[in-house]
Design a protein around this motif. Structure first.
Motif, PDB file in Angstrom:
ATOM      1  N   THR A   2       0.832  -1.178   0.000  1.00 49.37           N
ATOM      2  CA  THR A   2       0.000   0.000   0.000  1.00 49.37           C
ATOM      3  C   THR A   2       0.877   1.241   0.000  1.00 49.37           C
ATOM      4  O   THR A   2       1.782   1.374   0.807  1.00 49.37           O
ATOM      5  N   SER A  27     -10.820   3.938   5.252  1.00 42.35           N
ATOM      6  CA  SER A  27      -9.743   4.259   4.320  1.00 42.35           C
ATOM      7  C   SER A  27      -8.838   3.061   4.080  1.00 42.35           C
ATOM      8  O   SER A  27      -8.502   2.727   2.937  1.00 42.35           O
ATOM      9  N   THR A  29      -9.561  -0.054   4.507  1.00 41.50           N
ATOM     10  CA  THR A  29     -10.315  -1.095   3.802  1.00 41.50           C
ATOM     11  C   THR A  29     -10.279  -0.857   2.300  1.00 41.50           C
ATOM     12  O   THR A  29     -10.061  -1.792   1.517  1.00 41.50           O
ATOM     13  N   ARG A  30     -10.501   0.395   1.895  1.00 43.31           N
ATOM     14  CA  ARG A  30     -10.450   0.709   0.462  1.00 43.31           C
ATOM     15  C   ARG A  30      -9.065   0.430  -0.102  1.00 43.31           C
ATOM     16  O   ARG A  30      -8.926  -0.147  -1.190  1.00 43.31           O
ATOM     17  N   LEU A  31      -8.031   0.836   0.633  1.00 46.19           N
ATOM     18  CA  LEU A  31      -6.672   0.592   0.160  1.00 46.19           C
ATOM     19  C   LEU A  31      -6.357  -0.895   0.091  1.00 46.19           C
ATOM     20  O   LEU A  31      -5.687  -1.370  -0.839  1.00 46.19           O
ATOM     21  N   LEU A  33      -8.446  -3.384  -0.388  1.00 42.86           N
ATOM     22  CA  LEU A  33      -9.174  -4.017  -1.483  1.00 42.86           C
ATOM     23  C   LEU A  33      -8.585  -3.664  -2.847  1.00 42.86           C
ATOM     24  O   LEU A  33      -8.887  -4.330  -3.839  1.00 42.86           O
ATOM     25  N   ARG A  34      -7.769  -2.630  -2.901  1.00 45.44           N
ATOM     26  CA  ARG A  34      -7.121  -2.239  -4.156  1.00 45.44           C
ATOM     27  C   ARG A  34      -5.802  -2.975  -4.377  1.00 45.44           C
ATOM     28  O   ARG A  34      -5.090  -2.684  -5.352  1.00 45.44           O
ATOM     29  N   GLU A  35      -5.460  -3.864  -3.480  1.00 49.05           N
ATOM     30  CA  GLU A  35      -4.206  -4.613  -3.587  1.00 49.05           C
ATOM     31  C   GLU A  35      -4.481  -6.027  -4.076  1.00 49.05           C
ATOM     32  O   GLU A  35      -4.653  -6.954  -3.282  1.00 49.05           O
ATOM     33  N   PRO A  36      -4.547  -6.244  -5.394  1.00 46.79           N
ATOM     34  CA  PRO A  36      -4.866  -7.584  -5.900  1.00 46.79           C
ATOM     35  C   PRO A  36      -3.822  -8.631  -5.529  1.00 46.79           C
ATOM     36  O   PRO A  36      -4.152  -9.802  -5.339  1.00 46.79           O
TER      37      PRO A  36
END
Length: 263
Positions: A2, A27, A29-31, A33-36
């Motif tokens: 992140t 915040s 959580t959003r970050l 979920l953006r980490e595939p």
């Protein structure tokens, strides 16, 4: 992993610490979920490995050496532990170390939210991801390969929670010992491989030679593997397995608390 600054979610105008902590959690959580990459290793990889092993014909055959069980039956608890290892030891330490290395935790100390809110959010997110991955592995094992659901569900949940606590506190200790993200990645890789072995990823703990198994039983994931296996078989885990996990969690928590630095 992140790279975004979570401090933007907690400005100095935050109305109250509780509201600001919720903002940090949203915040992060959003970050997260953006980490595939992190999601793949935590959620997908353990079940994918379980599926590959389940496709091996000999792993689906009942054997007398395992008490009439199949190898695939033993690997469901292993997949569950693998998800926890990936979450607590592989994914979480570089994130928190990166926040500290870039001064994010120090800047957060000037806001209404203490840096501990970020640590709590990361532990909650990675713990939830590990438990979700565990549920997925159990579901695939049941549907695809006919693995029985835990015969002692209460004991299974207890062992699951203790093993989750032990891996997250161990991840926090790695964060405390690592001053840079490179150091965190290097230390995490070594500990990760060691914990994968004691969890039975390559050789199920139940199939190890007696001397090696006796040693592994006193590691957090060796104890967790046996506790989950016994609960899955319908027996209550022994106090030794539960006590080992609880003791490791308490000792590592104490060390992490004393050694952890926000800057």
């Amino acid at each position: 992993m992140t790279t975004a600054n979570p401090a933007t979610a907690t400005a100095t105008t935050a109305p109250a610490p509780a509201s600001a902590r919720k903002a940090v959690l949203r915040s992060e959580t959003r970050l997260f979920l953006r980490e595939p990459g992190a999601l793949f290793w935590i959620v997908v990889f353990p079940t994918a490995l379980l599926t590959i092993l389940g496709l091996i014909p000999s792993f689906r055959e009942h054997t007398d050496d395992l008490g009439g069980r199949r190898v695939i039956d033993l690997y469901v608890p292993v997949a569950v532990l693998l998800a926890m290892i990936m979450s607590g030891l592989q994914a979480m330490p570089p994130v928190l170390t990166g926040y500290r290395e870039r001064g994010i935790l120090r800047r957060m100390s000037t806001t209404p939210v203490r840096p501990s809110a970020l640590l709590t959010a990361q532990i909650a997110l990675h713990g939830a991801a590990a438990l979700g991955s565990a549920a997925l592995a159990m579901a695939v094992g049941r549907v695809a390969f006919g693995v029985e659901l835990p015969g002692q569900p209460v004991a299974y949940v207890l062992a699951l929670l203790l093993s989750t606590a032990s891996v997250l506190t161990l991840g926090a200790l790695l964060c405390a010992l690592s001053r840079t993200t490179k150091a965190a990645a290097a230390i995490s890789s070594v500990v990760n491989l060691l914990m994968m072995f004691t969890a039975g990823v390559w050789i199920p703990v139940q199939s190890m030679p007696d001397t090696l198994r006796d040693i592994v039983r006193f590691t957090p994931f060796g104890a967790a593997s046996e506790a989950l296996d016994r609960a899955a078989s319908g027996s209550w885990p022994g106090f030794t397995q539960l006590g080992v996990m609880a003791l490791w969690t308490a000792l590592v928590t104490l060390l992490a608390t004393r050694l952890f630095r926000w800057e």
